[in-house]
Design a protein around this motif. Sequence first.
Motif, PDB file in Angstrom:
ATOM      1  N   ALA A   1       1.849  -4.034  -4.809  1.00 37.33           N
ATOM      2  CA  ALA A   1       3.137  -4.498  -4.545  1.00 37.33           C
ATOM      3  C   ALA A   1       3.822  -5.473  -5.410  1.00 37.33           C
TER       4      ALA A   1
ATOM      5  N   GLU B   1       5.095  -4.980   0.270  1.00 37.52           N
ATOM      6  CA  GLU B   1       3.505  -5.006   0.324  1.00 37.52           C
ATOM      7  C   GLU B   1       2.985  -4.011   1.724  1.00 37.52           C
TER       8      GLU B   1
ATOM      9  N   ALA C   1      -2.712  -3.533  -1.773  1.00 36.88           N
ATOM     10  CA  ALA C   1      -1.769  -4.384  -1.504  1.00 36.88           C
ATOM     11  C   ALA C   1      -1.273  -4.961  -2.855  1.00 36.88           C
TER      12      ALA C   1
END
Length: 131
Positions: free
Chosen positions: A51, A38, A48
């Motif tokens: 991820a 992340e 993010a």
Amino acid sequence: MNSPLLDDIGKLIFRVGFGVLFLMHGINKVMHGIDGIESMVVNAGLPAEIAYGVYVGEVLAPLLIIVGWHARIGAILTAITMAFAFTLAHSHEIFELTAHGGWQLELQGMFLLASIAIALSGPGRISLNGR
């Protein structure tokens, strides 16, 4: 034994071996989280949430490959995962060698090339798709 059967047995061994080895990385992410990934994604200027794609690429995709159910799609997903790994985690190592003269990224390279090979060749007849 006939050649088509040997081809299918070879694809089965290749598919299962690759899938299990790739899945081990996903199991590690499930057990220990993806905080490191992340942060790499965010540092690259990406959202993010991207991820979480690692779970698709390192858990779902290898399972598809292992059982041979839409294995080509699974292989494309693992290839995309490896492209992200090369870009986010290993870009500084692309031109490096190990102390023994091997490529620093030979494992990652093997995973990428194996993904492409499975995507191109398919799972074989010894699979859930049977083709």
